[in-house]
Design an enzyme around this catalytic site. Structure first.
Site, short mmCIF file in Angstrom:
data_model
loop_
_atom_site.label_atom_id
_atom_site.label_comp_id
_atom_site.label_asym_id
_atom_site.label_seq_id
_atom_site.Cartn_x
_atom_site.Cartn_y
_atom_site.Cartn_z
N LYS A 1 9.46 7.74 1.97
CA LYS A 1 10.26 7.20 0.63
C LYS A 1 9.47 5.18 0.72
O LYS A 1 9.82 5.33 2.21
CB LYS A 1 11.25 7.44 1.31
CG LYS A 1 12.49 6.98 2.32
CD LYS A 1 13.59 7.29 2.58
CE LYS A 1 14.74 7.02 3.45
NZ LYS A 1 16.07 7.33 3.30
N TYR B 1 11.45 -27.62 0.61
CA TYR B 1 12.57 -27.70 -0.11
C TYR B 1 12.94 -28.58 0.47
O TYR B 1 13.93 -27.95 1.90
CB TYR B 1 12.29 -26.71 -0.52
CG TYR B 1 11.49 -25.96 -1.66
CD1 TYR B 1 11.52 -26.89 -2.64
CD2 TYR B 1 10.70 -25.03 -1.98
CE1 TYR B 1 9.75 -26.47 -3.81
CE2 TYR B 1 9.83 -24.64 -2.43
CZ TYR B 1 9.60 -24.89 -3.73
OH TYR B 1 8.43 -24.88 -4.25
C1 LIG Z 1 15.66 8.16 4.67
C2 LIG Z 1 16.73 9.85 4.85
C3 LIG Z 1 16.33 10.25 6.17
C4 LIG Z 1 15.59 9.22 7.23
O1 LIG Z 1 16.38 8.56 8.09
P1 LIG Z 1 15.85 7.98 9.77
O2 LIG Z 1 16.79 7.21 9.69
O3 LIG Z 1 15.14 6.24 8.84
O4 LIG Z 1 14.91 8.72 9.79
C5 LIG Z 1 16.59 11.31 6.21
N1 LIG Z 1 17.32 11.69 5.68
C6 LIG Z 1 18.21 11.23 4.07
C7 LIG Z 1 19.09 12.09 3.45
C8 LIG Z 1 17.53 10.03 4.08
O5 LIG Z 1 17.88 9.60 3.28
#
Ligand SMILES: *Cc1c(COP(=O)(O)O)cnc(C)c1O
Length: 695
Positions: free
Chosen positions: A359, A586
């Site tokens: 993701k 800035y």
């Molecule tokens: C993002 C996510 C993961 C992965 O998590 P990590 O800690 O990055 O391995 C796993 N399960 C769900 C439901 C998530 O939203």
């Protein structure tokens, strides 16, 4: 100025090779001495095309043959361009015979002078196939093909005397192709020879080349005298001469002159037209005696016109690509990604498969690139957060299961179905509204075991039963998410154990519902894998750990060898001196406490770094040493105090995350400075940072 030290020998020889090709097609010495012309055009000029094939092989091999497809596509484009350019000429030869057009486009060249393009395209394809046999076998096969080619070329006189072979060539090979110097028999050997990058010192190379060339001339002369040659492109000694010539050029080769590549290609493309135009022009002007019948003048006229046209065409501005490493970029180490996946798979245990969580652009690492790499490495389960991320992966050719971990509005049911995605049902209401869409869908059920974010409460068996019995929702799996598995405090460890217990309890309860099978079950994310023993699950959803990074510096139970996948780099845009007391940026937030050398780097908060990072202790690497970021981060720039680093120049590369020499900045460190975890830092890295693979 060409200096011996930085002579781009390979690129310069392209010009020589282009001249030889023109010579080959104009016979400069034909009216002076037939023997000399034979040696020039039928022997010496025969070095040109093998050279072009060898440089192609050399550069393709340097990139691990990853660009083979791309290169073949580019050559096909040139092939089509050449076809278009010579349409009137070729048409007068080929006419309306479309099969002949296609055959020539792919084998002999629509204009036979330009046979190099189809030969190189087919040759690259053949080499890619042969390479699967291993280097030695590939070379042997290419050699065998070359010998087959020889028998239809300079050794044709011999072949004709042999029973079976002569008729075979006549009826089969020459029915398909006019000559054997093509992509199948001729190009593969030279592409492969170039790919080996064989190199000796220049003196032995030159001596061997001279000897091989002389021997080849003797071979050619003999074959010519025997009248054996059907065509005269291929000699037994040509590959040997090429090997030494290429070795000689490689020994001189320093740097690159891309403009020369362009010119030599253009000369190659336009010279047949120049021959036609010079002949036509000479006819009109009544200068045939000089411009056509006097071969050296004819050659020079064609050559000059070809170079003139090439130079004019080279001046036409073409759309240019922007180099990804011009400003700031993410460098991705795909080998590290593969190793991390393997290490985590081992950590999960035999029966539990790694589901790659890609993701948010694979946590800022490039979603499609990472997913494709992992798919090639044998992973066939992926998880994303949103429908659009899932669709992007499918479009890019990811075929395993793609689980959407987040909420998707029921109105998207048809898209879920069309792209064969697996949707998480986030609670009972979500299940009901999806069911109402009357679209058959594959789902996984989220179970809330204590995080209280998404999921059907673990004790709500009635709701679970309802979902398993839906008509349109096909339950492929059930999962839960741990919320404190990254912590090793006693209280958190107990909470995690309780979550796991509730999850397995729910799974068992579901299994007891008549006619129900829980499907695939999964519980652990990265920290679940790093802190829990192997679980009796079907999948482990690995996100952050896959990228070789921990969320923070907290200790973990299990020792897994992970390597960071991402480096973040930018360049120095400008360097200036501030006198003591002068201020910069800035809000004039930086004050020079001493005479300061201030550098501006090409990365800012629009690239994903927080605006207050310099105040929080942000440092980057420049020439392998740490330099502090100072003042206030701008949208596209950042100020660095480089007083203590000698020789800082505009264009120098800085490293924000990653290794530079012996020093290294970890994503965890930057995240801590920014008051967050590396997950947030990495996934926020801006889309305008191109992703490049690490070589
Ligand atoms: C993002 C996510 C993961 C992965 O998590 P990590 O800690 O990055 O391995 C796993 N399960 C769900 C439901 C998530 O939203």
């Amino acid at each position: 100025m060409i200096q011996r030290e930085n002579l781009a020998a390979l690129d310069w020889f392209r010009i020589a090779a282009a001249v030889l090709v023109v010579a080959n097609h104009t016979s400069p010495l034909a009216t002076v001495d037939a023997g000399a012309d034979f040696l020039l055009t039928r022997v010496l000029a025969r070095l040109a095309v093998p050279f072009f094939l060898m440089v192609t092989g050399y550069f393709l091999a340097a990139g691990g043959w990853r660009k083979a497809g791309q290169t073949a596509k580019k050559l096909l484009l040139y092939d089509l361009l050449a076809t278009a350019l010579y349409l009137p000429l070729s048409f007068s030869i080929i006419g309306w015979d479309w099969a002949e057009w296609l055959r020539r486009l792919l084998i002999d060249g629509t204009l036979y002078h330009l046979w190099y393009f189809p030969a190189a395209i087919v040759g690259i394809g053949v080499v890619c196939l042969l390479r699967r046999l291993g280097a030695g076998a590939a070379l042997a096969a290419a050699l065998a093909l070359y010998v087959l080619g020889l028998l239809g070329d300079s050794y044709w006189g011999l072949t004709q005397q042999l029973p079976l072979l002569g008729p075979f060539y006549d009826h089969v090979i020459f029915a398909l192709t006019e000559y054997t110097r093509n992509g199948l028999f001729y190009a593969p050997l030279f592409l492969l020879l170039g790919s080996f990058g064989f190199r000796m010192k220049r003196v032995p190379s030159a001596v061997c080349f001279a000897a091989a060339l002389l021997a080849m001339a003797a071979e050619a002369w003999t074959l010519h005298s025997l009248d054996w040659q059907k065509h005269d492109s291929m000699y037994l000694l040509l590959p040997l001469a090429m090997l030494f010539l290429f070795s000689l050029l490689l020994d001189f080769n320093r740097g690159q002159r891309p403009a020369l590549r362009h010119i030599s290609l253009l000369v190659y493309l336009v010279h047949p037209w120049c021959i036609v135009l010079i002949r036509g022009g000479a006819g009109v002007l009544g200068l045939e005696a000089l411009l056509v019948e006097c071969a050296p003048v004819h050659f020079l006229a064609v050559l000059m016109m070809s170079f003139l046209m090439a130079l004019l065409l080279a001046a036409v501005p073409l759309p240019q690509k922007c180099a990804p490493t011009g400003r700031a970029w993410r460098e991705i180490d795909l080998a590290a990604l593969r190793r991390n996946a393997a290490a985590l798979q081992e950590c999960l245990g035999q029966s539990c498969r790694l589901m790659a969580v890609v993701k948010a652009e694979a946590y800022g690492h490039g979603g499609v690139l990472c997913a494709k790499t992992l798919q090639k490495a044998g992973i066939n389960a992926f998880a994303v957060a949103t429908l659009s991320e899932a669709v992007e992966l499918r479009k890019a050719g990811i075929h395993g299961i793609i689980l959407i971990l987040g909420y998707t509005h029921p109105s998207q049911a048809r898209a879920l179905r069309f792209w064969r995605l697996t949707q998480t049902v986030v609670d009972a209401e979500h299940a009901r509204s999806l069911e109402k869409m009357r679209v058959p869908l594959h789902i996984h059920i989220a179970v809330d075991t204590g995080m209280h974010r998404l999921g059907v409460p673990d004790h709500d068996l009635a709701a679970l039963r309802g979902i398993y019995r839906s008509k349109y929702l096909k339950v492929d799996g059930i999962f839960s998410h741990l919320c404190v598995s990254d912590s090793l405090t006693e209280e958190d460890v107990r909470y995690t154990a309780q979550q796991a217990e509730r999850f397995y309890h729910t799974v068992e309860a579901v299994e007891r519902i008549p006619g129900c099978s829980a499907g695939k079950i999964h519980l652990q994310a990265s920290y679940g894998a790093l802190n829990l023993p192997p679980q009796p699950c079907d999948y482990g959803r690995m996100g952050i750990a896959l990228y070789g990074v921990y969320s923070d510096d907290a200790p973990v139970r299990r020792d897994v060898d992970l390597q960071p996948v991402l480096s973040l780099r930018a360049r120095i845009a400008s360097v200036r001196i501030l006198e003591t007391g002068e201020r910069a940026g800035y809000g004039l937030a930086f004050v020079a406490r001493r005479r300061t050398k201030l550098a501006v780097a090409t990365i800012g908060y629009a690239d994903g770094l927080p605006r207050d990072w310099p105040e929080k202790g942000g440092k980057v690497l420049l020439h392998g040493v740490y330099v502090p970021a100072v003042g206030r981060l701008c949208m596209d720039q950042m100020l660095l105090d480089v007083t203590d680093v000698p020789n800082v120049r505009q264009g120098d590369v800085i490293t924000v995350i990653g290794r530079d020499g012996n020093a290294c900045i970890r994503a965890e460190t930057v995240a801590r400075q920014c008051g967050t975890i590396s997950n947030e830092l990495l996934s926020r890295l801006g889309q305008r940072l191109p992703v490049v693979r690490r070589r």
